[in-house]
Design an enzyme around this catalytic site. Structure first.
Site, mmCIF file in Angstrom:
data_model
loop_
_atom_site.group_PDB
_atom_site.id
_atom_site.type_symbol
_atom_site.label_atom_id
_atom_site.label_comp_id
_atom_site.label_asym_id
_atom_site.label_seq_id
_atom_site.Cartn_x
_atom_site.Cartn_y
_atom_site.Cartn_z
ATOM 1 N N SER A 1 0.488 -0.873 -0.185
ATOM 2 C CA SER A 1 -0.263 0.331 -0.241
ATOM 3 C C SER A 1 1.061 0.866 -0.569
ATOM 4 O O SER A 1 1.593 1.214 -0.652
ATOM 5 C CB SER A 1 -0.929 -0.215 1.392
ATOM 6 N N ASP B 1 -9.924 -4.497 -4.389
ATOM 7 C CA ASP B 1 -9.147 -3.905 -3.554
ATOM 8 C C ASP B 1 -10.312 -2.427 -3.461
ATOM 9 O O ASP B 1 -10.598 -2.054 -4.773
ATOM 10 C CB ASP B 1 -7.730 -3.226 -4.193
ATOM 11 N N HIS C 1 -8.026 -5.547 -0.035
ATOM 12 C CA HIS C 1 -6.815 -4.091 0.384
ATOM 13 C C HIS C 1 -6.064 -5.445 1.154
ATOM 14 O O HIS C 1 -6.160 -4.958 2.777
ATOM 15 C CB HIS C 1 -6.966 -3.303 0.549
#
Length: 291
Positions: free
Chosen positions: A177, A232, A264
């Site tokens: 991320s 996601d 995610h």
């Protein structure tokens, strides 16, 4: 019921307070209100000063969790966690997925922790993030001051490995991320001689400084290994896909591994693919013997 005394108007009509007392009462109320407003303003100024200091101060040495190689140390991997996590947290997460540490015979794995700083998407609350964002979107300016400040701290981490005898082209950097976004800034803007970059569920903003830097670049660039889940909902798959296409157009050798229905998060298949790529980029070195 007696009428409420008037506190305004000309003269001292029947039922009103004497003018001098009325003046003192009004002045006192105004003074108290002004004092409260002043205190609020001072508190806000102090918070802003603390936030600026946290965002602009030169970063101290980063805390880190380390998985040592089983054998001779000849390469290093730096894994940057996502926003609000820690190095130890990222290591534990991967360990839970694999049922063991992500470990190698010859590669040291380093999980640094971002220092806590004010984070705008959390209304200025402190969080362990690599940099600030104006919002979680690929369609807004980057908070370049905080990004560049953290690049300085991570450069110190790279230099520590070089001082330990590891060549720069034997160091990989990447993350999950926000960690992947940070890694792309660090490698493609400041350290184009690293062995490679990986970005898991990550993205760059549409007008990223990375793209601007690569437009002026003439050198060979580190390879990018990218993974993203199609489900996601925080960092959209399309953001990762657009990042991949832009970097390819600017000369980066980039792969994008798509994981259907993955949100995610990380998956075992994804980490196993990453490990295979890591060993390909950082193969075991044959020890030199003295003749």
């Amino acid at each position: 019921m007696a009428p409420r005394p008037r506190l305004e108007g000309p003269g001292e009509a029947e039922g009103s307070l004497p003018a001098r007392r009325r003046g003192r009462l009004c002045a006192g109320a105004v003074g108290r209100a002004t004092g409260r407003a002043g205190r609020r303003r001072r508190r806000k100024r102090r918070r802003r000063r603390r936030a600026r200091a946290a965002g602009m101060a030169a970063p101290a040495a980063l805390q880190r969790s380390v998985v040592s190689p089983a054998g001779r140390h000849t390469a290093s991997l730096i894994f940057l966690h996502g926003s609000g996590d820690t190095g130890q947290g990222a290591r534990t997460w991967i360990k839970q997925i694999l049922n063991q540490d992500m470990a190698f015979q010859h590669i040291k794995v380093i999980y640094p922790t971002a220092p806590a700083r004010p984070y705008t998407p959390m209304k200025g609350a402190f969080s362990t993030v690599w940099f600030d964002r104006y919002k979680i979107s690929n369609d807004c300016p980057e908070h370049i001051e905080s990004i560049d400040s953290m690049c300085q701290g991570l450069t110190d981490l790279i230099n520590d490995e070089i001082k330990n005898g590891i060549a720069k082209n034997r160091i990989l950097i990447g993350g999950f991320s926000m960690g992947g976004g940070m890694a792309m800034h660090l490698a493609y803007r400041f350290h184009q001689d690293l062995a490679g970059v990986f970005a898991l569920s990550s993205f760059l903003n549409k007008d990223s400084s990375v793209y601007q830097a690569l437009k002026r670049n003439q050198s060979v660039l580190p390879e990018l290994f990218q993974c993203h889940g199609t489900a996601d909902e925080l960092v959209l798959y399309s953001w990762g896909e657009e990042t991949n296409k832009m970097l390819k157009s600017l000369g980066v050798s980039a792969s994008l591994h798509t994981f259907p229905n993955l949100n995610h998060e990380l998956s075992r298949t994804e980490i196993e693919k990453l490990k295979t790529w890591i060993v390909k980029k950082l193969p075991v070195e044959v020890a030199k013997t003295n003749e």
